[in-house]
Design a protein around this motif. Sequence first.
Motif, PDB file in Angstrom:
ATOM      1  N   ASP A 174       8.759  -5.630  -1.359  1.00 47.75           N
ATOM      2  CA  ASP A 174       7.726  -4.585  -1.339  1.00 47.75           C
ATOM      3  C   ASP A 174       6.349  -5.102  -0.960  1.00 47.75           C
ATOM      4  O   ASP A 174       5.367  -4.394  -1.087  1.00 47.75           O
ATOM      5  N   GLY A 175       6.267  -6.320  -0.488  1.00 48.04           N
ATOM      6  CA  GLY A 175       4.975  -6.885  -0.105  1.00 48.04           C
ATOM      7  C   GLY A 175       4.399  -7.807  -1.165  1.00 48.04           C
ATOM      8  O   GLY A 175       3.468  -8.546  -0.891  1.00 48.04           O
ATOM      9  N   THR A 176       4.941  -7.739  -2.384  1.00 46.43           N
ATOM     10  CA  THR A 176       4.459  -8.621  -3.446  1.00 46.43           C
ATOM     11  C   THR A 176       5.540  -9.583  -3.909  1.00 46.43           C
ATOM     12  O   THR A 176       5.282 -10.750  -4.141  1.00 46.43           O
ATOM     13  N   GLU A 177       6.761  -9.086  -4.034  1.00 48.81           N
ATOM     14  CA  GLU A 177       7.860  -9.868  -4.583  1.00 48.81           C
ATOM     15  C   GLU A 177       9.173  -9.199  -4.203  1.00 48.81           C
ATOM     16  O   GLU A 177       9.201  -8.025  -3.840  1.00 48.81           O
ATOM     17  N   GLY A 178      10.262  -9.922  -4.343  1.00 47.86           N
ATOM     18  CA  GLY A 178      11.571  -9.354  -4.047  1.00 47.86           C
ATOM     19  C   GLY A 178      12.272  -8.857  -5.304  1.00 47.86           C
ATOM     20  O   GLY A 178      12.065  -9.384  -6.389  1.00 47.86           O
ATOM     21  N   VAL A 179      13.104  -7.829  -5.120  1.00 46.80           N
ATOM     22  CA  VAL A 179      13.964  -7.309  -6.184  1.00 46.80           C
ATOM     23  C   VAL A 179      15.364  -7.229  -5.588  1.00 46.80           C
ATOM     24  O   VAL A 179      15.543  -6.689  -4.489  1.00 46.80           O
ATOM     25  N   THR A 180      16.351  -7.761  -6.293  1.00 51.09           N
ATOM     26  CA  THR A 180      17.721  -7.694  -5.825  1.00 51.09           C
ATOM     27  C   THR A 180      18.353  -6.399  -6.313  1.00 51.09           C
ATOM     28  O   THR A 180      18.329  -6.101  -7.506  1.00 51.09           O
ATOM     29  N   LEU A 181      18.899  -5.618  -5.381  1.00 49.76           N
ATOM     30  CA  LEU A 181      19.602  -4.385  -5.713  1.00 49.76           C
ATOM     31  C   LEU A 181      21.087  -4.697  -5.688  1.00 49.76           C
ATOM     32  O   LEU A 181      21.585  -5.274  -4.713  1.00 49.76           O
ATOM     33  N   VAL A 182      21.800  -4.358  -6.752  1.00 51.60           N
ATOM     34  CA  VAL A 182      23.219  -4.688  -6.866  1.00 51.60           C
ATOM     35  C   VAL A 182      24.013  -3.423  -7.132  1.00 51.60           C
ATOM     36  O   VAL A 182      23.754  -2.713  -8.106  1.00 51.60           O
ATOM     37  N   TRP A 183      24.977  -3.147  -6.241  1.00 54.57           N
ATOM     38  CA  TRP A 183      25.895  -2.028  -6.445  1.00 54.57           C
ATOM     39  C   TRP A 183      27.260  -2.629  -6.770  1.00 54.57           C
ATOM     40  O   TRP A 183      27.868  -3.288  -5.926  1.00 54.57           O
TER      41      TRP A 183
ATOM     42  N   GLU B 101      12.225  -2.360 -18.224  1.00 55.54           N
ATOM     43  CA  GLU B 101      11.480  -1.162 -17.847  1.00 55.54           C
ATOM     44  C   GLU B 101      12.264  -0.320 -16.847  1.00 55.54           C
ATOM     45  O   GLU B 101      12.973  -0.852 -15.992  1.00 55.54           O
ATOM     46  N   GLU B 102      12.121   0.985 -16.950  1.00 54.14           N
ATOM     47  CA  GLU B 102      12.651   1.905 -15.931  1.00 54.14           C
ATOM     48  C   GLU B 102      11.583   2.000 -14.853  1.00 54.14           C
ATOM     49  O   GLU B 102      10.443   2.370 -15.147  1.00 54.14           O
ATOM     50  N   VAL B 103      11.935   1.637 -13.609  1.00 56.32           N
ATOM     51  CA  VAL B 103      10.940   1.581 -12.543  1.00 56.32           C
ATOM     52  C   VAL B 103      11.440   2.242 -11.263  1.00 56.32           C
ATOM     53  O   VAL B 103      12.642   2.416 -11.066  1.00 56.32           O
ATOM     54  N   THR B 104      10.493   2.583 -10.419  1.00 58.25           N
ATOM     55  CA  THR B 104      10.767   3.011  -9.054  1.00 58.25           C
ATOM     56  C   THR B 104      10.053   2.022  -8.151  1.00 58.25           C
ATOM     57  O   THR B 104       8.863   1.753  -8.332  1.00 58.25           O
ATOM     58  N   VAL B 105      10.788   1.440  -7.212  1.00 59.29           N
ATOM     59  CA  VAL B 105      10.206   0.486  -6.269  1.00 59.29           C
ATOM     60  C   VAL B 105      10.469   0.978  -4.853  1.00 59.29           C
ATOM     61  O   VAL B 105      11.460   1.654  -4.595  1.00 59.29           O
ATOM     62  N   LEU B 106       9.564   0.647  -3.957  1.00 55.91           N
ATOM     63  CA  LEU B 106       9.711   1.012  -2.548  1.00 55.91           C
ATOM     64  C   LEU B 106       9.495  -0.244  -1.734  1.00 55.91           C
ATOM     65  O   LEU B 106       8.548  -0.997  -1.982  1.00 55.91           O
ATOM     66  N   GLY B 107      10.376  -0.496  -0.774  1.00 59.19           N
ATOM     67  CA  GLY B 107      10.216  -1.672   0.059  1.00 59.19           C
ATOM     68  C   GLY B 107      11.218  -1.695   1.190  1.00 59.19           C
ATOM     69  O   GLY B 107      11.951  -0.737   1.422  1.00 59.19           O
ATOM     70  N   ARG B 108      11.238  -2.810   1.876  1.00 62.47           N
ATOM     71  CA  ARG B 108      12.121  -2.998   3.021  1.00 62.47           C
ATOM     72  C   ARG B 108      13.232  -3.972   2.640  1.00 62.47           C
ATOM     73  O   ARG B 108      12.972  -4.970   1.966  1.00 62.47           O
ATOM     74  N   LEU B 109      14.448  -3.676   3.077  1.00 63.84           N
ATOM     75  CA  LEU B 109      15.581  -4.555   2.790  1.00 63.84           C
ATOM     76  C   LEU B 109      15.517  -5.773   3.710  1.00 63.84           C
ATOM     77  O   LEU B 109      15.491  -5.636   4.926  1.00 63.84           O
ATOM     78  N   ARG B 110      15.477  -6.938   3.088  1.00 62.21           N
ATOM     79  CA  ARG B 110      15.439  -8.187   3.856  1.00 62.21           C
ATOM     80  C   ARG B 110      16.839  -8.647   4.219  1.00 62.21           C
ATOM     81  O   ARG B 110      17.067  -9.177   5.298  1.00 62.21           O
TER      82      ARG B 110
ATOM     83  N   ARG C  66       0.833  -1.208   0.000  1.00 58.98           N
ATOM     84  CA  ARG C  66       0.000   0.000   0.000  1.00 58.98           C
ATOM     85  C   ARG C  66       0.867   1.258   0.000  1.00 58.98           C
ATOM     86  O   ARG C  66       0.621   2.193  -0.749  1.00 58.98           O
ATOM     87  N   LYS C  67       1.916   1.279   0.821  1.00 54.15           N
ATOM     88  CA  LYS C  67       2.820   2.434   0.878  1.00 54.15           C
ATOM     89  C   LYS C  67       3.504   2.659  -0.469  1.00 54.15           C
ATOM     90  O   LYS C  67       3.687   3.797  -0.898  1.00 54.15           O
ATOM     91  N   ALA C  68       3.898   1.573  -1.122  1.00 52.80           N
ATOM     92  CA  ALA C  68       4.563   1.681  -2.420  1.00 52.80           C
ATOM     93  C   ALA C  68       3.644   2.356  -3.435  1.00 52.80           C
ATOM     94  O   ALA C  68       4.061   3.257  -4.169  1.00 52.80           O
ATOM     95  N   VAL C  69       2.396   1.959  -3.462  1.00 48.47           N
ATOM     96  CA  VAL C  69       1.435   2.549  -4.396  1.00 48.47           C
ATOM     97  C   VAL C  69       1.193   4.022  -4.050  1.00 48.47           C
ATOM     98  O   VAL C  69       1.097   4.865  -4.948  1.00 48.47           O
ATOM     99  N   GLU C  70       1.132   4.351  -2.759  1.00 48.29           N
ATOM    100  CA  GLU C  70       0.894   5.735  -2.328  1.00 48.29           C
ATOM    101  C   GLU C  70       1.979   6.697  -2.796  1.00 48.29           C
ATOM    102  O   GLU C  70       1.708   7.852  -3.092  1.00 48.29           O
ATOM    103  N   VAL C  71       3.236   6.235  -2.856  1.00 52.76           N
ATOM    104  CA  VAL C  71       4.332   7.121  -3.271  1.00 52.76           C
ATOM    105  C   VAL C  71       4.598   7.054  -4.776  1.00 52.76           C
ATOM    106  O   VAL C  71       5.549   7.647  -5.267  1.00 52.76           O
TER     107      VAL C  71
END
Length: 125
Positions: free
Chosen positions: A75-84, A47-56, A30-35
């Motif tokens: 983000d409450g639906t699925e995980g995304v791996t962030l790689v630096w 796709e170019e995307v913006t995602v909001l979630g908590r780091l597991r 819900r928070k992700a959709v709100e922002v």
Amino acid sequence: MTNTGGGYWRRLVRRLTTDVSELDADDLSRKAVEVGAVRACDCKSGEEVTVLGRLRSVELCPRDAAATLEAELYDGTEGVTLVWLGRRRIAGIEPGRTIKARGRIAVRDGRKVLYNPYYELQNAS
């Protein structure tokens, strides 16, 4: 009784009977959709995307002598791996932290990945 009253009782019963992790996932989504962020389950490769979630999880993965910092964002639906790439540590990137990340989605080994994403640390709420 009005619809708002019926809605209140339905929400109350749901909060009392639903698993805490399910409620947390709903709140994150819900928070992700709100922002204005895209839900991870709706992201497509390229796709170019913006995602909001908590780091597991956050881990250092030294591969071929080049350090790589990886974090799993949920983000409450699925995980995304962030790689630096080329990073050993980033201040504020730690498990349990909520962040907003932006970049182009790729798929690696069947998982969604954002390489070197732009990110914003979110206030705890």
